[in-house]
Enzyme design. Structure first.
Site, PDB file in Angstrom:
ATOM      1  N   LYS A  87       0.805  -1.218   0.000  1.00 33.11           N
ATOM      2  CA  LYS A  87       0.000   0.000   0.000  1.00 33.11           C
ATOM      3  C   LYS A  87       0.842   1.274   0.000  1.00 33.11           C
ATOM      4  O   LYS A  87       0.426   2.302  -0.543  1.00 33.11           O
ATOM      5  CB  LYS A  87      -0.946   0.008   1.206  1.00 33.11           C
ATOM      6  CG  LYS A  87      -1.997  -1.098   1.201  1.00 33.11           C
ATOM      7  CD  LYS A  87      -2.970  -0.934   0.052  1.00 33.11           C
ATOM      8  CE  LYS A  87      -4.124  -1.925   0.165  1.00 33.11           C
ATOM      9  NZ  LYS A  87      -5.095  -1.789  -0.951  1.00 33.11           N
TER      10      LYS A  87
ATOM     11  N   GLU B  76     -10.035   5.493   2.813  1.00 34.41           N
ATOM     12  CA  GLU B  76     -10.831   4.399   3.355  1.00 34.41           C
ATOM     13  C   GLU B  76      -9.870   3.270   3.666  1.00 34.41           C
ATOM     14  O   GLU B  76      -8.759   3.212   3.132  1.00 34.41           O
ATOM     15  CB  GLU B  76     -11.870   3.941   2.330  1.00 34.41           C
ATOM     16  CG  GLU B  76     -11.382   2.901   1.326  1.00 34.41           C
ATOM     17  CD  GLU B  76     -10.294   3.384   0.359  1.00 34.41           C
ATOM     18  OE1 GLU B  76      -9.449   2.554  -0.056  1.00 34.41           O
ATOM     19  OE2 GLU B  76     -10.290   4.571   0.010  1.00 34.41           O
TER      20      GLU B  76
ATOM     21  N   SER C 179       1.543  -9.790  -0.565  1.00 38.64           N
ATOM     22  CA  SER C 179       1.197  -8.365  -0.573  1.00 38.64           C
ATOM     23  C   SER C 179       1.326  -7.696   0.783  1.00 38.64           C
ATOM     24  O   SER C 179       1.435  -6.469   0.864  1.00 38.64           O
ATOM     25  CB  SER C 179      -0.230  -8.167  -1.098  1.00 38.64           C
ATOM     26  OG  SER C 179      -1.163  -8.885  -0.313  1.00 38.64           O
TER      27      SER C 179
END
Length: 398
Positions: A89, A111, A378
């Site tokens: 991210k 969000e 991830s």
């Protein structure tokens, strides 16, 4: 409220801009600013500098020997879990924060589901001295207490959202509402390759560093391209990030793994590609879970980050064209993979990533010693340990 639909940002019949008229100017401003920024070598250089010096890139491509022995093929893990903040991210939030600063926006809105995007947004807000507010569904607040504290520790405001199922969809609804009211001074840092144009393209471009690194690392290590690339898919940013560099290499099989929840034969899953139909959600046309009246259907996954009833439009397009294959792993399979990878390699994966690992185990009979598989890891699983412990304890009591 009237909406504008445009042909901008289309992937076949998917994508586009379906936004209220009073948000259209902000969307057009963002799209134009992104195009100009990406054509500016100075912006691109600054972004790459932060990826290297702050996020810690390139992330490792790790040969997992015990996992390889278990499945009978050569397996590498792309270690996005080793990035600063613990997931992929940070790649996107750095890019968007730099863009927001360039646009003169000093307030970031985000969000979050699993909390990793919220943490990454709060992190870059602290880095650049920006105000930050993060919306998170109450169910995800319960599941991700550690990440809630991390966001608050970083100086961001965390707003619980209790509407609906209290998960990612509702958090996005509230973030968009905030953006509509405050777009003059705020930038919405959408966390995945979903939403209205330019977000699917913009987030993809900030995440393609994953695939570019992977391609180079694999050629250096093995002298050839992988036979398979696996990545989990909710909205789908980590998957697009690693897939994109290989789209022209048709010999590389791209496999996205959705959340099958408690089973695809139930209503408790997030398989938007496997069980979804064409529709519009959060500003883009894609595949989504909906009832016969076109109302958004509830979704479920043990992993908060995959608990979203639609998929990014580029994934829908890759599915429709057949360039990528999309499968699904259940909650139970993901939990088992979470535990097994931890035991085999000393690496605790995020529950989201564990879905991709679960499919690696499921395709064991399809692999052979010549297979070269890369799994995009991830994120790391610290955030999920408490939830997994409770699930395993419940299993033991049944």
């Amino acid at each position: 409220m009237s909406q504008a639909a445009t042909d901008a940002g289309r992937f076949g019949r998917f994508g586009g801009q379906y936004v209220p008229e009073n948000l259209m100017a902000a969307v057009e401003e963002l799209a134009a600013a992104f195009d100009v920024a990406m054509a500016d070598p100075q912006f691109v250089e600054e972004f790459n500098d932060y990826l290297r010096d702050y996020a810690g890139r390139p992330s490792l491509l790790y040969r997992a020997d015990r996992l390889s022995e278990e499945v009978g093929a050569t397996v590498y893990l792309k270690r996005e879990d080793l990035n600063h903040t613990g997931s992929h991210k940070i790649n996107n939030t750095l890019g968007q924060a730099l863009l927001a600063r360039r646009m003169g926006k000093r307030r970031l809105i985000a969000e979050t589901g699993a909390g990793m995007h919220g943490v990454a947004t709060a992190t870059v807000a602290a880095l650049f001295g920006m105000e930050c507010v993060v919306y998170m569904g109450t169910e995800d607040v319960r599941r991700q207490e550690l990440n809630v504290f991390r966001m608050q520790l970083l100086g961001s405001e965390m707003v619980p959202v209790s509407a609906g199922s209290g998960t990612l969809k509702e958090a996005i609804n509230e973030a968009i509402r905030d953006w509509m009211e405050n777009c003059q001074r705020s930038h919405y840092v959408l966390g995945s390759v979903c939403g209205t144009h330019p977000y699917p393209t913009m987030v993809r471009e900030f995440q393609t560093v994953i695939g570019r690194e992977t391609r180079q690392q694999c050629l250096e290590r093995e002298g050839r391209l992988p036979s398979h690339i696996l990545a989990c898919v909710g909205g789908g940013s980590n998957a697009i990030g690693i897939f994109h560099a290989f789209l022209a290499d048709t010999e590389v099989q791209l496999i996205g793994v959705e959340a099958a929840g408690r089973g695809l034969d139930t209503d408790l899953h997030c398989a938007s590609i496997g069980r979804g139909t064409f529709g519009v959600l959060h500003g883009a046309a894609s595949l989504m879970l909906q009832d016969e009246d076109g109302q958004v259907a509830p979704s479920h996954s043990v992993s908060a980050g995959l608990d979203y009833p639609a998929v990014g439009p580029e994934h829908a397009y890759l599915h429709e064209t057949g360039r990528a294959e999309y499968v699904a792993a259940t909650d139970e399979q993901a939990i088992d993979a979470f535990v097994r990878l931890s035991e085999l390699e000393g690496i605790i994966p995020a529950l989201e990533s564990a879905h991709a690992v679960a499919h690696l185990f499921a395709m064991k009979d399809q692999l052979d010693p010549d297979s070269l598989v890369i799994v995009n890891l991830s994120g790391r699983g610290d955030k999920d340990c408490q939830e997994v412990r409770q699930i395993l304890e419940q299993r033991g009591n049944e």
